[in-house]
Structure formats: C-alpha cells, structure tokens
Design a protein around this motif. Structure first.
Motif, PDB file in Angstrom:
ATOM      1  N   SER A  27       0.804  -1.210   0.000  1.00 12.73           N
ATOM      2  CA  SER A  27       0.000   0.000   0.000  1.00 12.73           C
ATOM      3  C   SER A  27       0.846   1.273   0.000  1.00 12.73           C
ATOM      4  O   SER A  27       0.298   2.355  -0.135  1.00 12.73           O
ATOM      5  CB  SER A  27      -0.954   0.005   1.194  1.00 12.73           C
ATOM      6  N   LEU A  28       2.154   1.151   0.152  1.00 16.03           N
ATOM      7  CA  LEU A  28       3.005   2.340   0.129  1.00 16.03           C
ATOM      8  C   LEU A  28       3.040   2.940  -1.270  1.00 16.03           C
ATOM      9  O   LEU A  28       2.922   2.229  -2.275  1.00 16.03           O
ATOM     10  CB  LEU A  28       4.436   1.991   0.555  1.00 16.03           C
ATOM     11  N   LEU A  29       3.215   4.233  -1.325  1.00 18.51           N
ATOM     12  CA  LEU A  29       3.370   4.913  -2.604  1.00 18.51           C
ATOM     13  C   LEU A  29       4.633   4.414  -3.303  1.00 18.51           C
ATOM     14  O   LEU A  29       5.634   4.087  -2.641  1.00 18.51           O
ATOM     15  CB  LEU A  29       3.486   6.425  -2.380  1.00 18.51           C
ATOM     16  N   ASN A  30       4.599   4.380  -4.631  1.00 20.22           N
ATOM     17  CA  ASN A  30       5.797   4.036  -5.403  1.00 20.22           C
ATOM     18  C   ASN A  30       6.739   5.231  -5.370  1.00 20.22           C
ATOM     19  O   ASN A  30       6.304   6.382  -5.513  1.00 20.22           O
ATOM     20  CB  ASN A  30       5.422   3.712  -6.848  1.00 20.22           C
ATOM     21  N   TYR A  31       8.021   4.948  -5.208  1.00 13.82           N
ATOM     22  CA  TYR A  31       8.988   6.041  -5.097  1.00 13.82           C
ATOM     23  C   TYR A  31      10.350   5.608  -5.630  1.00 13.82           C
ATOM     24  O   TYR A  31      10.631   4.424  -5.788  1.00 13.82           O
ATOM     25  CB  TYR A  31       9.138   6.487  -3.642  1.00 13.82           C
ATOM     26  N   THR A  32      11.175   6.603  -5.885  1.00 13.46           N
ATOM     27  CA  THR A  32      12.566   6.408  -6.270  1.00 13.46           C
ATOM     28  C   THR A  32      13.403   7.332  -5.410  1.00 13.46           C
ATOM     29  O   THR A  32      13.031   8.493  -5.200  1.00 13.46           O
ATOM     30  CB  THR A  32      12.777   6.786  -7.751  1.00 13.46           C
ATOM     31  N   ILE A  33      14.522   6.837  -4.927  1.00 15.62           N
ATOM     32  CA  ILE A  33      15.428   7.692  -4.164  1.00 15.62           C
ATOM     33  C   ILE A  33      16.315   8.445  -5.156  1.00 15.62           C
ATOM     34  O   ILE A  33      17.070   7.834  -5.912  1.00 15.62           O
ATOM     35  CB  ILE A  33      16.271   6.878  -3.162  1.00 15.62           C
ATOM     36  N   LEU A  34      16.182   9.758  -5.169  1.00 18.11           N
ATOM     37  CA  LEU A  34      16.957  10.601  -6.070  1.00 18.11           C
ATOM     38  C   LEU A  34      18.335  10.930  -5.504  1.00 18.11           C
ATOM     39  O   LEU A  34      19.313  11.048  -6.244  1.00 18.11           O
ATOM     40  CB  LEU A  34      16.216  11.913  -6.346  1.00 18.11           C
ATOM     41  N   LYS A  35      18.382  11.127  -4.201  1.00 25.57           N
ATOM     42  CA  LYS A  35      19.642  11.518  -3.569  1.00 25.57           C
ATOM     43  C   LYS A  35      19.722  10.905  -2.188  1.00 25.57           C
ATOM     44  O   LYS A  35      18.752  10.915  -1.438  1.00 25.57           O
ATOM     45  CB  LYS A  35      19.729  13.037  -3.476  1.00 25.57           C
ATOM     46  N   ASP A  36      20.869  10.343  -1.860  1.00 31.66           N
ATOM     47  CA  ASP A  36      21.124   9.737  -0.556  1.00 31.66           C
ATOM     48  C   ASP A  36      22.474  10.286  -0.077  1.00 31.66           C
ATOM     49  O   ASP A  36      23.521   9.808  -0.483  1.00 31.66           O
ATOM     50  CB  ASP A  36      21.169   8.211  -0.698  1.00 31.66           C
ATOM     51  N   GLU A  37      22.410  11.320   0.738  1.00 31.63           N
ATOM     52  CA  GLU A  37      23.625  11.983   1.215  1.00 31.63           C
ATOM     53  C   GLU A  37      23.915  11.577   2.652  1.00 31.63           C
ATOM     54  O   GLU A  37      23.013  11.590   3.494  1.00 31.63           O
ATOM     55  CB  GLU A  37      23.483  13.505   1.149  1.00 31.63           C
ATOM     56  N   VAL A  38      25.164  11.237   2.907  1.00 29.91           N
ATOM     57  CA  VAL A  38      25.586  10.842   4.254  1.00 29.91           C
ATOM     58  C   VAL A  38      26.691  11.785   4.707  1.00 29.91           C
ATOM     59  O   VAL A  38      27.635  12.065   3.962  1.00 29.91           O
ATOM     60  CB  VAL A  38      26.090   9.386   4.274  1.00 29.91           C
ATOM     61  N   TYR A  39      26.545  12.282   5.914  1.00 29.40           N
ATOM     62  CA  TYR A  39      27.573  13.091   6.564  1.00 29.40           C
ATOM     63  C   TYR A  39      27.975  12.339   7.821  1.00 29.40           C
ATOM     64  O   TYR A  39      27.152  12.114   8.712  1.00 29.40           O
ATOM     65  CB  TYR A  39      27.026  14.480   6.915  1.00 29.40           C
ATOM     66  N   ASP A  40      29.227  11.905   7.883  1.00 23.73           N
ATOM     67  CA  ASP A  40      29.708  11.068   8.979  1.00 23.73           C
ATOM     68  C   ASP A  40      30.870  11.776   9.674  1.00 23.73           C
ATOM     69  O   ASP A  40      31.957  11.891   9.112  1.00 23.73           O
ATOM     70  CB  ASP A  40      30.158   9.716   8.411  1.00 23.73           C
ATOM     71  N   ALA A  41      30.608  12.279  10.866  1.00 26.72           N
ATOM     72  CA  ALA A  41      31.612  13.020  11.618  1.00 26.72           C
ATOM     73  C   ALA A  41      31.433  12.707  13.101  1.00 26.72           C
ATOM     74  O   ALA A  41      30.403  12.178  13.511  1.00 26.72           O
ATOM     75  CB  ALA A  41      31.460  14.514  11.365  1.00 26.72           C
ATOM     76  N   PRO A  42      32.438  13.044  13.928  1.00 29.58           N
ATOM     77  CA  PRO A  42      32.300  12.769  15.362  1.00 29.58           C
ATOM     78  C   PRO A  42      31.066  13.417  15.992  1.00 29.58           C
ATOM     79  O   PRO A  42      30.451  12.850  16.883  1.00 29.58           O
ATOM     80  CB  PRO A  42      33.579  13.348  15.967  1.00 29.58           C
ATOM     81  N   ILE A  43      30.667  14.575  15.480  1.00 29.22           N
ATOM     82  CA  ILE A  43      29.537  15.290  16.077  1.00 29.22           C
ATOM     83  C   ILE A  43      28.181  14.700  15.679  1.00 29.22           C
ATOM     84  O   ILE A  43      27.218  14.792  16.426  1.00 29.22           O
ATOM     85  CB  ILE A  43      29.600  16.794  15.745  1.00 29.22           C
ATOM     86  N   LYS A  44      28.098  14.098  14.476  1.00 29.21           N
ATOM     87  CA  LYS A  44      26.822  13.524  14.042  1.00 29.21           C
ATOM     88  C   LYS A  44      27.018  12.586  12.857  1.00 29.21           C
ATOM     89  O   LYS A  44      27.977  12.708  12.097  1.00 29.21           O
ATOM     90  CB  LYS A  44      25.817  14.609  13.674  1.00 29.21           C
ATOM     91  N   ALA A  45      26.074  11.671  12.739  1.00 26.97           N
ATOM     92  CA  ALA A  45      25.963  10.815  11.555  1.00 26.97           C
ATOM     93  C   ALA A  45      24.619  11.185  10.928  1.00 26.97           C
ATOM     94  O   ALA A  45      23.566  10.866  11.467  1.00 26.97           O
ATOM     95  CB  ALA A  45      26.004   9.348  11.937  1.00 26.97           C
ATOM     96  N   GLN A  46      24.675  11.886   9.809  1.00 30.77           N
ATOM     97  CA  GLN A  46      23.450  12.419   9.200  1.00 30.77           C
ATOM     98  C   GLN A  46      23.175  11.746   7.870  1.00 30.77           C
ATOM     99  O   GLN A  46      24.072  11.540   7.065  1.00 30.77           O
ATOM    100  CB  GLN A  46      23.596  13.917   8.986  1.00 30.77           C
ATOM    101  N   VAL A  47      21.904  11.417   7.656  1.00 35.80           N
ATOM    102  CA  VAL A  47      21.440  10.888   6.372  1.00 35.80           C
ATOM    103  C   VAL A  47      20.350  11.823   5.870  1.00 35.80           C
ATOM    104  O   VAL A  47      19.405  12.133   6.605  1.00 35.80           O
ATOM    105  CB  VAL A  47      20.883   9.448   6.511  1.00 35.80           C
TER     106      VAL A  47
END
Length: 133
Positions: A27-47
C-alpha cells in the motif's frame, strides 16, 4: 487431535500475519530515491534523502506512511565511523524532479535531529492541493 488443531491454528495465524505485512508494504506509494547523502563526523551521523513519488493518487495519509516507512529503514542503517546509527535524518518527498531540484517544493518531509527523541513530520497542503488543479 489437539496437537493437530494447535498446529493448524498456528499455521493459519502465520499465514494471516504474513498477508497483513505484505498488504501494508504494497500500500506504500511508489517512489525512487533521487539523492542519498551521508555526513559522517564525530559530532553527528546524518542521512538526507530526496525521494520522488511516482504514484498519481497521492494523499496526506499515504505520504505520511511512506515517510514513516523510509524513516524506520533509515534509522536502522549502520556502517558509520563515529556512531552506530544515524543521529540526524532528513527525508524529503517530491512529486517531480523539477520540484526536487528546487529543494523547497517538497510535498512531505520527516526529520529527526540529534536531540529529538521522535521524528517530526510535515505535509505541505500547498503541494498536495496543487496536484488536483
């Protein structure tokens, strides 16, 4: 005889549980991931994800369900150098590549910053209403 009845009930229960799970996923909407950015540093791990919704029947509830599902998958990601899982997550859903490139015309977003205990969701009524014009 009771063992056969118990086994039968157990098998039926497993089948129904599996069917319910598959129905929810479908039932989920169909989607495509256009961009997947990761920032990995001691202060944070961001997606940060940008997602393109390809369905034509889009509702507020369906956008919310898609964003929640993507968040649930993203929070479980591993492989970061300084943190076991992402500390910050930003997921934006768009209805066209042009809107995604603009960055501001998302139909829905979910985010969680380092200090947040729960994610926050926002749906753009403006973008949702523009689909019916």
């Amino acid at each position: 005889m009771k063992t056969i009845q118990f086994t039968f009930i157990l098998v039926i229960g497993l089948i129904l549980t599996n069917c319910t799970h598959n129905t929810k996923t479908q039932s989920l909407l169909n989607y495509t991931i256009l961009k997947d950015e990761v920032y990995d540093a001691p202060i944070k791990a961001q997606v940060a994800l940008k997602v393109l919704i390809s369905d034509t029947t889009i509702t507020k509830q369906k956008v919310r369900e898609l964003l929640t599902s993507l968040y649930d998958k993203t929070i479980k990601r591993t492989g970061f150098k300084y943190h076991s899982n992402p500390t910050n997550i930003f997921i934006y859903a768009y209805t066209s590549k042009e809107k995604a490139e603009s960055g501001d015309l998302w139909i829905g977003m979910i985010w969680k910053s380092y200090d947040d205990t729960q994610p926050k969701i926002r749906i753009s009524d403006t973008q949702l209403n523009s689909l019916t014009l």
